[in-house]
Structures are given as structure tokens and as C-alpha cells.
Write a protein that holds these residues in place. Sequence first.
Motif, PDB file in Angstrom:
ATOM      1  N   MET A   1       0.851  -1.178   0.000  1.00 12.35           N
ATOM      2  CA  MET A   1       0.000   0.000   0.000  1.00 12.35           C
ATOM      3  C   MET A   1       0.899   1.244   0.000  1.00 12.35           C
ATOM      4  SD  MET A   1      -2.696   1.300   2.941  1.00 12.35           S
ATOM      5  CE  MET A   1      -3.937   0.110   2.528  1.00 12.35           C
ATOM      6  N   PRO A   2       0.781   2.099  -1.017  1.00 14.99           N
ATOM      7  CA  PRO A   2       1.590   3.328  -1.057  1.00 14.99           C
ATOM      8  C   PRO A   2       1.258   4.246   0.119  1.00 14.99           C
ATOM      9  CG  PRO A   2       0.599   2.886  -3.195  1.00 14.99           C
ATOM     10  CD  PRO A   2      -0.017   1.940  -2.221  1.00 14.99           C
ATOM     11  N   ARG A   3       2.303   4.827   0.708  1.00 12.64           N
ATOM     12  CA  ARG A   3       2.140   5.741   1.838  1.00 12.64           C
ATOM     13  C   ARG A   3       2.435   7.159   1.385  1.00 12.64           C
ATOM     14  NH1 ARG A   3       5.395   4.987   6.692  1.00 12.64           N
ATOM     15  NH2 ARG A   3       3.694   5.981   7.793  1.00 12.64           N
ATOM     16  N   LEU A   4       1.536   8.063   1.727  1.00 12.10           N
ATOM     17  CA  LEU A   4       1.662   9.468   1.381  1.00 12.10           C
ATOM     18  C   LEU A   4       1.731  10.286   2.656  1.00 12.10           C
ATOM     19  CD1 LEU A   4      -1.224   9.568  -1.255  1.00 12.10           C
ATOM     20  CD2 LEU A   4       1.201   9.111  -1.675  1.00 12.10           C
ATOM     21  N   LEU A   5       2.525  11.350   2.629  1.00 12.43           N
ATOM     22  CA  LEU A   5       2.598  12.262   3.761  1.00 12.43           C
ATOM     23  C   LEU A   5       2.024  13.604   3.354  1.00 12.43           C
ATOM     24  CD1 LEU A   5       3.488  12.986   6.635  1.00 12.43           C
ATOM     25  CD2 LEU A   5       5.707  13.632   5.679  1.00 12.43           C
ATOM     26  N   LEU A   6       0.995  14.035   4.055  1.00 13.28           N
ATOM     27  CA  LEU A   6       0.394  15.351   3.863  1.00 13.28           C
ATOM     28  C   LEU A   6       0.948  16.275   4.943  1.00 13.28           C
ATOM     29  CD1 LEU A   6      -1.760  17.353   2.726  1.00 13.28           C
ATOM     30  CD2 LEU A   6      -3.369  16.326   4.373  1.00 13.28           C
ATOM     31  N   ILE A   7       1.568  17.382   4.530  1.00 11.39           N
ATOM     32  CA  ILE A   7       2.019  18.396   5.486  1.00 11.39           C
ATOM     33  C   ILE A   7       1.197  19.642   5.206  1.00 11.39           C
ATOM     34  CG2 ILE A   7       3.959  19.708   6.419  1.00 11.39           C
ATOM     35  CD1 ILE A   7       5.817  17.507   5.350  1.00 11.39           C
ATOM     36  N   ASP A   8       0.193  19.851   6.045  1.00 11.86           N
ATOM     37  CA  ASP A   8      -0.769  20.941   5.872  1.00 11.86           C
ATOM     38  C   ASP A   8      -1.305  21.293   7.249  1.00 11.86           C
ATOM     39  OD1 ASP A   8      -3.227  22.436   5.344  1.00 11.86           O
ATOM     40  OD2 ASP A   8      -3.060  21.721   3.284  1.00 11.86           O
ATOM     41  N   ASP A   9      -1.308  22.576   7.601  1.00  7.38           N
ATOM     42  CA  ASP A   9      -1.755  22.974   8.928  1.00  7.38           C
ATOM     43  C   ASP A   9      -3.268  22.960   9.100  1.00  7.38           C
ATOM     44  OD1 ASP A   9      -1.954  25.157   7.221  1.00  7.38           O
ATOM     45  OD2 ASP A   9      -1.527  26.617   8.781  1.00  7.38           O
ATOM     46  N   ASP A  10      -4.018  22.660   8.060  1.00  7.41           N
ATOM     47  CA  ASP A  10      -5.471  22.556   8.144  1.00  7.41           C
ATOM     48  C   ASP A  10      -5.831  21.175   8.698  1.00  7.41           C
ATOM     49  OD1 ASP A  10      -8.206  22.442   7.844  1.00  7.41           O
ATOM     50  OD2 ASP A  10      -8.205  22.903   5.707  1.00  7.41           O
ATOM     51  N   GLU A  11      -6.131  21.131   9.994  1.00  7.67           N
ATOM     52  CA  GLU A  11      -6.429  19.858  10.646  1.00  7.67           C
ATOM     53  C   GLU A  11      -7.681  19.187  10.089  1.00  7.67           C
ATOM     54  OE1 GLU A  11      -6.315  20.145  14.904  1.00  7.67           O
ATOM     55  OE2 GLU A  11      -4.426  21.258  14.855  1.00  7.67           O
ATOM     56  N   ALA A  12      -8.581  19.963   9.507  1.00  8.49           N
ATOM     57  CA  ALA A  12      -9.823  19.406   8.973  1.00  8.49           C
ATOM     58  C   ALA A  12      -9.615  18.726   7.622  1.00  8.49           C
ATOM     59  CB  ALA A  12     -10.875  20.506   8.842  1.00  8.49           C
ATOM     60  N   LEU A  13      -8.488  18.950   6.980  1.00  4.12           N
ATOM     61  CA  LEU A  13      -8.245  18.373   5.659  1.00  4.12           C
ATOM     62  C   LEU A  13      -7.834  16.904   5.724  1.00  4.12           C
ATOM     63  CD1 LEU A  13      -7.977  18.735   2.590  1.00  4.12           C
ATOM     64  CD2 LEU A  13      -5.645  19.558   2.984  1.00  4.12           C
ATOM     65  N   GLY A  14      -7.053  16.542   6.727  1.00  5.15           N
ATOM     66  CA  GLY A  14      -6.501  15.194   6.813  1.00  5.15           C
ATOM     67  C   GLY A  14      -7.512  14.064   6.848  1.00  5.15           C
ATOM     68  N   PRO A  15      -8.467  14.055   7.789  1.00  2.00           N
ATOM     69  CA  PRO A  15      -9.371  12.908   7.897  1.00  2.00           C
ATOM     70  C   PRO A  15     -10.192  12.596   6.641  1.00  2.00           C
ATOM     71  CG  PRO A  15      -9.387  14.153   9.929  1.00  2.00           C
ATOM     72  CD  PRO A  15      -8.592  14.969   8.928  1.00  2.00           C
ATOM     73  N   PRO A  16     -10.851  13.584   5.998  1.00  3.62           N
ATOM     74  CA  PRO A  16     -11.602  13.221   4.799  1.00  3.62           C
ATOM     75  C   PRO A  16     -10.704  12.795   3.631  1.00  3.62           C
ATOM     76  CG  PRO A  16     -11.786  15.589   5.196  1.00  3.62           C
ATOM     77  CD  PRO A  16     -11.073  14.990   6.362  1.00  3.62           C
ATOM     78  N   LEU A  17      -9.543  13.423   3.510  1.00  2.59           N
ATOM     79  CA  LEU A  17      -8.626  13.045   2.443  1.00  2.59           C
ATOM     80  C   LEU A  17      -8.060  11.649   2.708  1.00  2.59           C
ATOM     81  CD1 LEU A  17      -7.435  13.999  -0.210  1.00  2.59           C
ATOM     82  CD2 LEU A  17      -5.584  15.078   1.079  1.00  2.59           C
ATOM     83  N   ARG A  18      -7.775  11.347   3.965  1.00  4.86           N
ATOM     84  CA  ARG A  18      -7.294  10.013   4.344  1.00  4.86           C
ATOM     85  C   ARG A  18      -8.336   8.959   3.967  1.00  4.86           C
ATOM     86  NH1 ARG A  18      -6.603  10.781   9.491  1.00  4.86           N
ATOM     87  NH2 ARG A  18      -4.428  11.347   9.285  1.00  4.86           N
ATOM     88  N   ALA A  19      -9.599   9.218   4.281  1.00  7.39           N
ATOM     89  CA  ALA A  19     -10.670   8.264   3.967  1.00  7.39           C
ATOM     90  C   ALA A  19     -10.826   8.096   2.457  1.00  7.39           C
ATOM     91  CB  ALA A  19     -11.988   8.737   4.589  1.00  7.39           C
ATOM     92  N   TYR A  20     -10.761   9.198   1.726  1.00 11.49           N
ATOM     93  CA  TYR A  20     -10.906   9.126   0.267  1.00 11.49           C
ATOM     94  C   TYR A  20      -9.771   8.315  -0.356  1.00 11.49           C
ATOM     95  CZ  TYR A  20     -11.367  10.349  -4.596  1.00 11.49           C
ATOM     96  OH  TYR A  20     -11.498  10.265  -5.961  1.00 11.49           O
ATOM     97  N   LEU A  21      -8.538   8.611   0.035  1.00 12.69           N
ATOM     98  CA  LEU A  21      -7.385   7.920  -0.537  1.00 12.69           C
ATOM     99  C   LEU A  21      -7.330   6.453  -0.111  1.00 12.69           C
ATOM    100  CD1 LEU A  21      -4.734  10.762  -0.168  1.00 12.69           C
ATOM    101  CD2 LEU A  21      -5.795   9.956  -2.284  1.00 12.69           C
ATOM    102  N   ALA A  22      -7.807   6.151   1.082  1.00  9.04           N
ATOM    103  CA  ALA A  22      -7.823   4.756   1.553  1.00  9.04           C
ATOM    104  C   ALA A  22      -8.699   3.888   0.664  1.00  9.04           C
ATOM    105  CB  ALA A  22      -8.307   4.702   2.999  1.00  9.04           C
ATOM    106  N   ARG A  23      -9.779   4.449   0.136  1.00 14.71           N
ATOM    107  CA  ARG A  23     -10.657   3.678  -0.770  1.00 14.71           C
ATOM    108  C   ARG A  23      -9.940   3.292  -2.050  1.00 14.71           C
ATOM    109  NH1 ARG A  23     -14.724   7.670   0.781  1.00 14.71           N
ATOM    110  NH2 ARG A  23     -14.420   8.671  -1.230  1.00 14.71           N
TER     111      ARG A  23
END
Length: 138
Positions: A1-23
Motif C-alpha cells: 500500500m503506497p504511503r503518502l505524507l500530507l504536510i498541511d496545517d489545516d487539521e480538517a483536511l486530513g481525515p476526509p482526504l485520508r478516507a478518500y485515498l484509503a478507498r
Amino acid sequence: MPRLLLIDDDEALGPPLRAYLARSGFELVHATRPSAGLALLRQGGFDAAILDVMLPEMDGFELCRTIRKESNLPIVMLTARGDVMDRVVGLELGADDYLPKPFEPRELLARIRALLRRRNAGAAPVAHVLRFGTLEID
């Protein structure tokens, strides 16, 4: 499974993007500060990084420059600063792609897949070549 690192200070961006990419079979790790993101990158195990430009501690351009000094990891800049000069600066500093916010997650996924395809194509093992005189069979 490819691993990506998001560096972004918007805490609200991570969870939905994580769920989308996990699919789509990707694991996303989210760091909200450049120092934390750099520490994670230095541990290894990431296939690409997604960087915001407007960050605390250092801007995304400096972060990109720092990562480039240490690694050839594919980098996508993801930022609200989308004017032409910002895109040119990001690409000239070593980013592989630049996507302005707001963005469509499907486009980000497509761009990441394209970067990983190009990276993996360059690392493909060389096929065995048979030589018989001047004849080569690949």
C-alpha cells in the motif's frame, strides 16, 4: 500500500482526504507542522509528499527545498496560492506537481498515481538481453 505524507496545517483536511485515498489503496499520514513532517520523512517509508505552501515554522517552498536536499521523493504542492508565479516557483524548487486549492480529490489522486507510475517505471529492472553475434533479443 503506497504511503503518502500530507504536510498541511489545516487539521480538517486530513481525515476526509485520508478516507478518500484509503478507498483507492493509499495510506495518508497527516502532519500539521513542517518540523513534524520532516521528522516523519526522515524515518522513511513514504512514496510521495503533499505540501501546503502557507505553513507555520517555514513556508512550503522552503520545506520543498529542504526535502529536495535530502530526497528525490515525489512532491505535490497543494495550496490556496495558485497564481502562475507561485506555481513556477514551486516547480523550480523541486516540486513535481502543483495543484491549487480548492481541489478535486479525484484530480489529486490521478496526479499522485501518475507521479508514482513515472517513478516506478524508471526503477523497473532491466530485462535480460540475449546476444548472438550482432543479434540482440530483448
